[in-house]
Design an enzyme around this catalytic site. Structure first.
Site, short mmCIF file in Angstrom:
data_model
loop_
_atom_site.label_atom_id
_atom_site.label_comp_id
_atom_site.label_asym_id
_atom_site.label_seq_id
_atom_site.Cartn_x
_atom_site.Cartn_y
_atom_site.Cartn_z
N TYR A 89 0.86 -1.33 -0.09
CA TYR A 89 0.19 -0.10 0.05
C TYR A 89 0.88 1.28 0.12
O TYR A 89 0.40 2.41 -0.30
CB TYR A 89 -0.99 0.08 1.22
CG TYR A 89 -1.81 -1.01 1.05
CD1 TYR A 89 -2.41 -1.93 -0.02
CD2 TYR A 89 -2.81 -1.37 2.37
CE1 TYR A 89 -3.38 -2.61 -0.04
CE2 TYR A 89 -3.79 -2.36 2.22
CZ TYR A 89 -4.17 -3.10 1.10
OH TYR A 89 -5.16 -3.88 1.00
N LYS A 123 3.31 -15.19 1.97
CA LYS A 123 3.11 -15.85 0.72
C LYS A 123 4.81 -16.29 0.12
O LYS A 123 5.13 -15.83 -0.86
CB LYS A 123 2.66 -14.97 -0.50
CG LYS A 123 1.92 -15.78 -1.47
CD LYS A 123 0.90 -16.64 -1.46
CE LYS A 123 0.46 -17.26 -2.70
NZ LYS A 123 -0.35 -18.63 -2.77
N ASP A 155 -3.26 -18.03 1.07
CA ASP A 155 -4.48 -18.67 0.57
C ASP A 155 -4.89 -19.75 1.25
O ASP A 155 -6.33 -19.85 1.82
CB ASP A 155 -3.93 -19.18 -0.71
CG ASP A 155 -2.77 -19.79 -0.82
OD1 ASP A 155 -1.99 -19.65 -0.17
OD2 ASP A 155 -2.54 -20.29 -1.89
N ASP A 207 -5.16 -6.73 5.85
CA ASP A 207 -6.47 -5.98 5.55
C ASP A 207 -7.81 -7.13 5.09
O ASP A 207 -8.85 -6.88 5.63
CB ASP A 207 -6.03 -5.42 4.35
CG ASP A 207 -7.42 -4.26 3.96
OD1 ASP A 207 -8.14 -4.10 4.76
OD2 ASP A 207 -7.10 -3.45 2.91
N ASP A 219 -10.84 -8.58 7.93
CA ASP A 219 -12.29 -8.41 7.70
C ASP A 219 -12.91 -9.86 7.62
O ASP A 219 -13.93 -9.91 8.18
CB ASP A 219 -12.46 -7.96 6.28
CG ASP A 219 -12.73 -6.13 6.26
OD1 ASP A 219 -12.31 -5.65 7.24
OD2 ASP A 219 -13.31 -5.81 5.69
#
Ligand code: NAD
Length: 355
Positions: free
Chosen positions: A142, A188, A220, A244, A248
């Site tokens: 980001y 990852k 994943d 992020d 959620d």
């Protein structure tokens, strides 16, 4: 007597209603536990635009620096939606997080037994879930440079420095030490160099915490495991973009947006806020659920002020209120004995906290 200075940002929509209930609870607990809280109100978002013409006034920037912690409601609403992006309420909040330099975002996902049917997953899958997602907040893709959008391609850059990974890992290990002493670091590393580096650095930090059980998981798989068997997790440590998404997903295990708090910490002053927005559709009706904000106040006592016993008492009072069937309308369909207003729930939790 110990004394703390708390910045209060009530914000827009239901913000003032829910923050007032958190203050009620904080006042009750500070009296019963023998410490003093001094509040200073500051403007942010739509309320700041109306009063000062900008979403993040200079007085707020200077004001938060002088506080021990900041408790925040929510900002935004249709009244300000037409403004240019940099003048909108949300820009004020992003700017505030940046000036506060809070690099660690803590998002608990707790499933209360009393509200187990509110989750979209089966009760046996979510019963007893108590996860803390520790998300890196000021680095990663980001914020990475270079970044560009051209006519035929666009790119972003995922960068983590050693220091950025170390400091967020230390936050996660310190938290794990106060919980079940288990961390799952999510990355990852099978395809990204930056994730391989993340993993190695987290391993290094773990040497200082021999009591904590560290495992690693690809993002994943973590997304799948959160839905399949969420109880396997205690602390999830992860980077900005993965956190992020995972935080959620984890928050929805509990089934209600009105219950979950968050904390952004790491620098001198932390920011404590519910995960939901300003809910303009129900603002001013006295029906908002204040529990996420009261829970955020509890996190503030625990993580910013070190008033652990008081935080435990507030968490216990929230559970007791739910156990006895007191509900606001948003969770009214789940074993409610009485549907309460925002203020009534605040009274009940304040009363139970101070016992
Ligand atoms: P929202 O979280 O405000 O509301 C979503 C739904 O959940 C609404 O139906 C609302 O009534 C309900 N809800 C939310 N909190 C509740 C509570 N405490 N009690 C009972 N019901 C509750 O999200 P939205 O509608 O997408 O956004 C509304 C405004 O909030 C927008 O302006 C948005 O930009 C802003 N927003 C602010 C923040 C923040 O301040 N951190 C976060 C998200 C959205």
């Amino acid at each position: 007597m110990k004394s703390y200075k708390i910045g209060l940002i009530k914000g827009d929509g239901i913000g003032p209603e829910i923050v007032d209930e958190a203050i009620k609870v904080l006042d009750a607990i500070s009296v019963s536990q023998g410490f003093n809280l001094k509040y200073e109100e500051m403007l942010l978002g739509g309320a700041a635009i109306d009063e000062a013409g900008v979403p993040l006034p200079e007085e707020t920037i200077q004001g938060v620096k002088k506080c021990d912690a900041v408790l925040f409601g929510a900002i935004g609403g249709p009244k300000w939606d037409g403004l240019e992006r940099h003048l909108r309420p949300e820009s004020g909040l992003l700017g505030l997080r940046k000036v506060m330099g809070t690099f660690a975002n803590l998002r608990p996902a707790i499933v209360y037994d009393e509200l187990i049917n509110a989750s979209s997953l089966k009760p046996e899958v979510v019963k007893g879930v108590d996860i803390m997602v520790v998300r890196e907040l000021t680095g990663g893709i980001y914020f990475g440079e270079p970044r560009e959008i051209c006519s035929d391609r666009a790119f972003n850059t995922m960068v983590y420095t050693k220091e950025e990974v170390r400091r967020i890992a230390i936050v996660a290990f310190d938290i794990a030490m106060k919980r079940d002493k288990r961390i799952c670091s999510v990355d990852k590393a099978n395809v990204l160099e930056v994730s391989q580096f993340w993993r190695e650095t987290v391993e290094e930090v773990s040497k200082d915490y021999p009591e904590v059980d560290l495992s690693h998981m690809y993002v994943d798989n973590a997304a799948m495991q959160l839905i399949r068997e969420p109880k396997q997790f205690d602390v999830i440590l992860t980077g900005n973009i993965f956190g992020d998404i995972l935080s959620d997903a984890a928050s929805m295990l509990s089934g209600s947006i009105g219950l979950l708090p968050s904390a952004s910490i790491g620098n001198k002053v932390g920011l404590f806020e519910p995960i939901h927005g300003s809910a303009p559709d129900i603002a001013g009706q006295g029906i908002a659920n204040p529990l996420a904000t009261i829970s955020s106040a509890s996190m503030m006592l625990r993580y910013a002020l070190g008033e652990i016993e008081s935080a435990d008492k507030i968490d216990g009072a929230i559970k007791k209120a739910l156990r006895e069937g007191y509900r606001t309308g948003d969770i009214g369909d789940y074993d409610a004995k009485e549907i309460c207003t925002c203020s009534e729930i605040g009274d009940i939790v304040a009363n139970y906290s101070s016992k």
